[in-house]
Write a protein that holds these residues in place. Structure first.
Motif, mmCIF file in Angstrom:
data_model
loop_
_atom_site.group_PDB
_atom_site.id
_atom_site.type_symbol
_atom_site.label_atom_id
_atom_site.label_comp_id
_atom_site.label_asym_id
_atom_site.label_seq_id
_atom_site.Cartn_x
_atom_site.Cartn_y
_atom_site.Cartn_z
ATOM 1 N N GLU A 67 87.469 44.609 66.111
ATOM 2 C CA GLU A 67 87.183 45.879 65.433
ATOM 3 C C GLU A 67 86.393 46.708 66.428
ATOM 4 O O GLU A 67 85.203 46.490 66.651
ATOM 5 C CB GLU A 67 86.387 45.650 64.146
ATOM 6 N N LEU A 68 87.080 47.634 67.055
ATOM 7 C CA LEU A 68 86.518 48.418 68.144
ATOM 8 C C LEU A 68 86.134 49.810 67.645
ATOM 9 O O LEU A 68 86.979 50.544 67.131
ATOM 10 C CB LEU A 68 87.539 48.521 69.282
ATOM 11 N N THR A 69 84.861 50.138 67.795
ATOM 12 C CA THR A 69 84.366 51.443 67.353
ATOM 13 C C THR A 69 84.071 52.326 68.562
ATOM 14 O O THR A 69 83.324 51.928 69.466
ATOM 15 C CB THR A 69 83.092 51.285 66.503
ATOM 16 N N ILE A 70 84.679 53.517 68.560
ATOM 17 C CA ILE A 70 84.463 54.496 69.626
ATOM 18 C C ILE A 70 84.188 55.843 68.973
ATOM 19 O O ILE A 70 85.013 56.348 68.201
ATOM 20 C CB ILE A 70 85.681 54.612 70.559
ATOM 21 N N ASP A 71 83.023 56.427 69.253
ATOM 22 C CA ASP A 71 82.640 57.724 68.681
ATOM 23 C C ASP A 71 82.778 57.728 67.157
ATOM 24 O O ASP A 71 83.293 58.688 66.566
ATOM 25 C CB ASP A 71 83.488 58.856 69.282
ATOM 26 N N GLY A 72 82.349 56.653 66.498
ATOM 27 C CA GLY A 72 82.353 56.593 65.044
ATOM 28 C C GLY A 72 83.689 56.229 64.418
ATOM 29 O O GLY A 72 83.779 56.018 63.214
ATOM 30 N N GLU A 73 84.741 56.132 65.229
ATOM 31 C CA GLU A 73 86.071 55.771 64.738
ATOM 32 C C GLU A 73 86.319 54.293 65.028
ATOM 33 O O GLU A 73 86.125 53.832 66.157
ATOM 34 C CB GLU A 73 87.128 56.625 65.423
ATOM 35 N N THR A 74 86.758 53.538 64.003
ATOM 36 C CA THR A 74 86.977 52.098 64.169
ATOM 37 C C THR A 74 88.466 51.783 64.179
ATOM 38 O O THR A 74 89.228 52.274 63.349
ATOM 39 C CB THR A 74 86.280 51.306 63.045
ATOM 40 N N TYR A 75 88.863 50.948 65.126
ATOM 41 C CA TYR A 75 90.258 50.567 65.293
ATOM 42 C C TYR A 75 90.373 49.040 65.241
ATOM 43 O O TYR A 75 89.531 48.319 65.785
ATOM 44 C CB TYR A 75 90.804 51.049 66.639
ATOM 45 N N LYS A 76 91.422 48.550 64.601
ATOM 46 C CA LYS A 76 91.734 47.120 64.635
ATOM 47 C C LYS A 76 92.622 46.893 65.841
ATOM 48 O O LYS A 76 93.737 47.420 65.910
ATOM 49 C CB LYS A 76 92.441 46.678 63.357
ATOM 50 N N THR A 77 92.145 46.114 66.792
ATOM 51 C CA THR A 77 92.829 46.022 68.082
ATOM 52 C C THR A 77 93.086 44.581 68.499
ATOM 53 O O THR A 77 92.547 43.627 67.947
ATOM 54 C CB THR A 77 92.008 46.710 69.191
ATOM 55 N N LEU A 78 93.898 44.495 69.534
ATOM 56 C CA LEU A 78 94.198 43.233 70.196
ATOM 57 C C LEU A 78 93.995 43.452 71.693
ATOM 58 O O LEU A 78 94.519 44.414 72.251
ATOM 59 C CB LEU A 78 95.639 42.829 69.911
ATOM 60 N N LEU A 79 93.194 42.595 72.326
ATOM 61 C CA LEU A 79 93.016 42.686 73.772
ATOM 62 C C LEU A 79 94.342 42.307 74.429
ATOM 63 O O LEU A 79 94.760 41.158 74.417
ATOM 64 C CB LEU A 79 91.908 41.741 74.232
ATOM 65 N N LYS A 80 95.018 43.294 74.986
ATOM 66 C CA LYS A 80 96.408 43.116 75.429
ATOM 67 C C LYS A 80 96.511 42.651 76.877
ATOM 68 O O LYS A 80 97.351 41.832 77.224
ATOM 69 C CB LYS A 80 97.152 44.443 75.262
ATOM 70 N N ASN A 81 95.644 43.194 77.733
ATOM 71 C CA ASN A 81 95.758 42.856 79.151
ATOM 72 C C ASN A 81 94.396 42.988 79.820
ATOM 73 O O ASN A 81 93.611 43.883 79.489
ATOM 74 C CB ASN A 81 96.763 43.775 79.837
ATOM 75 N N VAL A 82 94.117 42.076 80.764
ATOM 76 C CA VAL A 82 92.854 42.096 81.499
ATOM 77 C C VAL A 82 93.158 41.940 82.980
ATOM 78 O O VAL A 82 93.939 41.079 83.378
ATOM 79 C CB VAL A 82 91.912 40.966 81.040
ATOM 80 N N GLU A 83 92.526 42.777 83.798
ATOM 81 C CA GLU A 83 92.680 42.701 85.251
ATOM 82 C C GLU A 83 91.395 42.139 85.850
ATOM 83 O O GLU A 83 90.294 42.593 85.509
ATOM 84 C CB GLU A 83 92.967 44.089 85.822
ATOM 85 N N PHE A 84 91.526 41.131 86.734
ATOM 86 C CA PHE A 84 90.375 40.475 87.327
ATOM 87 C C PHE A 84 90.280 40.778 88.820
ATOM 88 O O PHE A 84 91.292 40.975 89.488
ATOM 89 C CB PHE A 84 90.462 38.952 87.148
ATOM 90 N N ASP A 85 89.047 40.760 89.331
ATOM 91 C CA ASP A 85 88.834 40.856 90.764
ATOM 92 C C ASP A 85 89.252 39.527 91.397
ATOM 93 O O ASP A 85 88.802 38.463 90.973
ATOM 94 C CB ASP A 85 87.350 41.121 91.053
ATOM 95 N N PRO A 86 90.142 39.557 92.414
ATOM 96 C CA PRO A 86 90.641 38.304 92.987
ATOM 97 C C PRO A 86 89.580 37.497 93.722
ATOM 98 O O PRO A 86 89.761 36.302 93.953
ATOM 99 C CB PRO A 86 91.734 38.779 93.955
ATOM 100 N N VAL A 87 88.460 38.121 94.073
ATOM 101 C CA VAL A 87 87.405 37.423 94.815
ATOM 102 C C VAL A 87 86.279 36.971 93.887
ATOM 103 O O VAL A 87 85.916 35.796 93.839
ATOM 104 C CB VAL A 87 86.841 38.313 95.943
ATOM 105 N N THR A 88 85.733 37.896 93.110
ATOM 106 C CA THR A 88 84.581 37.576 92.254
ATOM 107 C C THR A 88 84.982 37.095 90.866
ATOM 108 O O THR A 88 84.156 36.552 90.141
ATOM 109 C CB THR A 88 83.691 38.814 92.092
ATOM 110 N N ASP A 89 86.239 37.339 90.478
ATOM 111 C CA ASP A 89 86.744 36.960 89.152
ATOM 112 C C ASP A 89 86.118 37.784 88.027
ATOM 113 O O ASP A 89 86.266 37.452 86.856
ATOM 114 C CB ASP A 89 86.534 35.458 88.891
ATOM 115 N N ARG A 90 85.425 38.849 88.382
ATOM 116 C CA ARG A 90 84.887 39.744 87.346
ATOM 117 C C ARG A 90 86.015 40.582 86.761
ATOM 118 O O ARG A 90 87.018 40.857 87.418
ATOM 119 C CB ARG A 90 83.812 40.667 87.935
ATOM 120 N N VAL A 91 85.829 40.999 85.513
ATOM 121 C CA VAL A 91 86.833 41.830 84.850
ATOM 122 C C VAL A 91 86.787 43.236 85.443
ATOM 123 O O VAL A 91 85.725 43.863 85.496
ATOM 124 C CB VAL A 91 86.598 41.885 83.328
ATOM 125 N N LEU A 92 87.940 43.727 85.887
ATOM 126 C CA LEU A 92 88.018 45.065 86.478
ATOM 127 C C LEU A 92 88.452 46.118 85.472
ATOM 128 O O LEU A 92 88.024 47.271 85.539
ATOM 129 C CB LEU A 92 89.003 45.058 87.658
#
Length: 229
Positions: free
Chosen positions: A65-90
């Motif tokens: 349940e993602l809220t942005i500027d007072g608006e709430t959306y039911k969402t699905l985390l669809k795709n994540v890009e990672f740093d190939p060296v640090t493995d942090r989420v980009l």
């Protein structure tokens, strides 16, 4: 069939080009985009890095349940890009679910129980399929599929058709094997197939011990070690 957890998240809208991605990452925030069938124009925002890591902490399917500027959306985390060296989420993509529209997903499969063939016969569990592709309405999205292997003996298998998919359409062939119980490894695998005895060698010849050299260097045969396991 286990229902997915719902995470409540707060996002901050961002103007493209006015705040650099580097600055966001210094603040431990991740640039993200929100889109979906009822979103007329993609929404660009940022979210705390720790919130993304919580979602990714297990392999189960999760909803947000993602809220942005007072608006709430039911969402699905669809795709994540990672740093190939640090493995942090980009970068992260969030898809807004439409309650009237099916969505295609990959759902993890978790095995439960100890197979009889393993417990009593020394067999081995081979799970050849760990996710299954499905098409499902948002209110029927499972967190994962559980498959009990307790009753499986050596040589027994379970298939996609045996998953609990009430109200869900599988996109993989129902005949595909998920898990099978293989027999124990044969002791013959741990012995050399051909090992000549010294007494079988021609009279007057002695076996060379590994590391010793003969009087003359023998020409090595043209062989190539296998590179594939």
């Amino acid at each position: 069939m286990k229902q997915p957890e719902i995470y409540k998240l707060e996002g901050k809208k961002r103007d493209l080009g006015k705040k650099s991605v580097a600055q966001l990452r210094d603040e431990l925030r991740v640039p993200a985009v929100l889109y979906g069938p009822k979103i007329e124009e993609n929404i660009h925002f940022s979210i705390l890095e720790v919130d993304i890591e919580k979602i990714l902490s297990s392999s189960q399917t999760k909803l947000q349940e993602l809220t942005i500027d007072g608006e709430t959306y039911k969402t699905l985390l669809k795709n994540v890009e990672f740093d190939p060296v640090t493995d942090r989420v980009l970068h992260a993509d969030f898809y807004v679910l439409d309650e009237k529209q099916r969505v295609k997903l990959k759902i993890p499969i978790r095995l439960t129980g100890t197979a009889i063939g393993v417990r009593d016969g020394g067999g081995r569990v081979f799970q050849t399929m760990r996710i299954v592709r499905v098409k499902v309405m948002p209110d029927r999205i499972p967190a994962e599929f559980e498959l009990d292997i307790t009753e499986l003996g050596i040589g027994d298998s379970l298939h996609v058709s045996e998953l609990d998919m009430e109200g869900i359409d599988p996109l993989d062939d129902p005949r595909r094997t998920i898990v099978t119980i293989a027999p124990p490894k044969s002791e013959a695998l741990f012995t050399t197939a051909i090992e000549p005895d010294e007494e079988e060698l021609p009279e007057g010849e002695e076996a060379l011990v590994e590391g010793e050299e003969g009087e003359e260097d023998a020409e090595a045969p043209d062989t190539e070690e296998g590179k594939e396991e």
